[in-house]
Write an enzyme that holds these catalytic residues in place. Structure first.
Site, PDB file in Angstrom:
ATOM      1  NE  ARG A   1      -0.142  -0.173   6.960  1.00  0.00           N
ATOM      2  CZ  ARG A   1       1.405   0.469   7.291  1.00  0.00           C
ATOM      3  NH1 ARG A   1       2.231  -0.633   6.904  1.00  0.00           N
ATOM      4  NH2 ARG A   1       1.383   1.405   7.788  1.00  0.00           N
TER       5      ARG A   1
ATOM      6  CE  LYS B   1      -0.222   6.159   2.963  1.00  0.00           C
ATOM      7  NZ  LYS B   1      -1.541   6.408   3.938  1.00  0.00           N
TER       8      LYS B   1
ATOM      9  NE  ARG C   1       1.219   2.815   4.473  1.00  0.00           N
ATOM     10  CZ  ARG C   1       2.457   3.263   5.253  1.00  0.00           C
ATOM     11  NH1 ARG C   1       3.689   2.929   4.821  1.00  0.00           N
ATOM     12  NH2 ARG C   1       2.143   3.921   6.232  1.00  0.00           N
TER      13      ARG C   1
ATOM     14  CG  HIS D   1      -4.440  -0.941   4.189  1.00  0.00           C
ATOM     15  ND1 HIS D   1      -3.206  -0.436   3.860  1.00  0.00           N
ATOM     16  CD2 HIS D   1      -4.918  -0.095   5.197  1.00  0.00           C
ATOM     17  CE1 HIS D   1      -2.932   0.450   4.684  1.00  0.00           C
ATOM     18  NE2 HIS D   1      -3.735   0.519   5.616  1.00  0.00           N
TER      19      HIS D   1
ATOM     20  CG  HIS E   1       1.423   3.998  11.569  1.00  0.00           C
ATOM     21  ND1 HIS E   1       0.731   3.233  12.482  1.00  0.00           N
ATOM     22  CD2 HIS E   1       1.062   3.946  10.342  1.00  0.00           C
ATOM     23  CE1 HIS E   1      -0.050   2.699  11.664  1.00  0.00           C
ATOM     24  NE2 HIS E   1       0.039   2.905  10.421  1.00  0.00           N
TER      25      HIS E   1
ATOM     26  CE1 TYR F   1      -4.174  -1.217  11.721  1.00  0.00           C
ATOM     27  CE2 TYR F   1      -2.613   0.350  12.212  1.00  0.00           C
ATOM     28  CZ  TYR F   1      -3.643  -0.250  11.312  1.00  0.00           C
ATOM     29  OH  TYR F   1      -3.183   0.156   9.954  1.00  0.00           O
TER      30      TYR F   1
END
Length: 307
Positions: free
Chosen positions: A254, A176, A152, A251, A277, A286
């Site tokens: 990514r 994150k 990211r 993004h 994730h 995806y």
């Protein structure tokens, strides 16, 4: 929102605001997310018109979101809803509220079901050729990390020299939720990082450990990285008019990385770990199928000639 309105809201809702600020820091929210969520919550509190937050209900939340949607899209609405949900979660945690009315409001499915925009491998390779200028190696390394390692933009921004493990050929990434993820680097990406580190401008501060620094010797900001990417995408689009309407961004690099892995039949569980994730459901977005794959699949069907 004017500074006068903000000061007024802070007077009326000082305790809930303080609770949310502390809660987000304790929960490991990034600085960018904290600022964004706090801005959304200030707007929400402004819409309550002095109504106590614990007395607000689903109607208040929906009314606020509807007013937001008039000037923005579903993505913005979902972001606002996430911020308010977190806000009430913090109040419940600190015993300032007993329920979360934002949890009674569903997120928009329009954005959730929308396929991510991504570049095909040939186009991704082509984009790299448009990276030019004095800081070409630095900027190329940034693109490689996002497009071929799935980082990211915030993760690129937070990279320190100590995160690059040359001996192991890996990168420690702070993602994150303040979660660390070790990424094995393709050999060519590792080579570029070694080159960039050797050419790195000496920062003004001896304590600055940022991997990517600006010409002024400071850590590259997220906005600076996005600006670099936008300039490269603009140059690419000028020579590829068929891409003019494609909304390219950091993004989307990514997204391209994730799609590349899945097209190469990499197990989705491994893709989930590489992307950092929390849930495999996020990775599932995806798994889009392109038209060529559909046509190829249909050629395997033998339809009998009848009559």
């Amino acid at each position: 929102m004017t500074s006068m309105n903000k000061h007024y809201i802070e007077e009326i809702y000082s305790e809930p605001i303080q609770a949310f600020t502390i809660w987000m820091k304790q929960s490991g929210y990034t600085e960018a997310t904290r600022k964004e969520y706090m801005r959304e919550v200030y707007d929400y509190l402004n819409s309550l018109d002095e109504l106590a937050v614990e007395r607000a209900g689903k109607l208040n939340v929906v009314s606020f979101l509807v007013s937001k949607r008039e000037s923005a899209g579903y993505r913005t609405r979902n972001r606002s809803l996430s911020a308010i949900r977190s806000f009430y979660a913090s109040l419940i945690d600190f015993e300032l509220a007993t329920r979360n009315p934002a949890m009674e409001v569903k997120k928009s499915k329009t954005e959730k079901n929308k396929n991510p925009v991504y570049l095909e491998e040939r186009d991704l390779r082509s984009v790299l050729t448009y990276i030019e200028g004095r800081y070409r190696d630095r900027n190329l390394a940034i693109f490689l990390l996002m497009g071929y390692c799935g980082l990211r933009v915030g993760e690129v921004h937070r990279l320190n020299l100590s995160h690059f493990k040359k001996e192991k050929g890996t990168l420690e990434v702070l993602g994150k939720g303040r979660k660390w993820n070790e990424i094995p680097l393709p050999d060519l990406v590792a080579e570029y990082l070694i080159k960039v580190e050797a050419e790195r401008i000496q920062p003004y501060s001896s304590k600055e450990d940022a991997f990517f620094v600006s010409q002024k010797g400071r850590r590259l900001s997220i906005r600076q990285i996005q600006k670099i990417a936008a300039q490269v995408f603009d140059a690419f689009k000028r020579d590829h008019p068929q891409m003019t309407d494609m909304k390219l961004s950091c993004h989307k690099l990514r997204h391209s990385f994730a799609t590349m892995l899945l097209n190469n039949n990499v197990d989705i569980r491994i893709v989930k770990e590489l992307l950092g994730h929390a849930s495999i459901e996020t990775t599932m977005i995806y798994t889009h199928i392109n038209d060529e794959q559909k046509r190829s699949a249909m050629t395997t069907i033998e339809v009998p000639r009848v009559g």
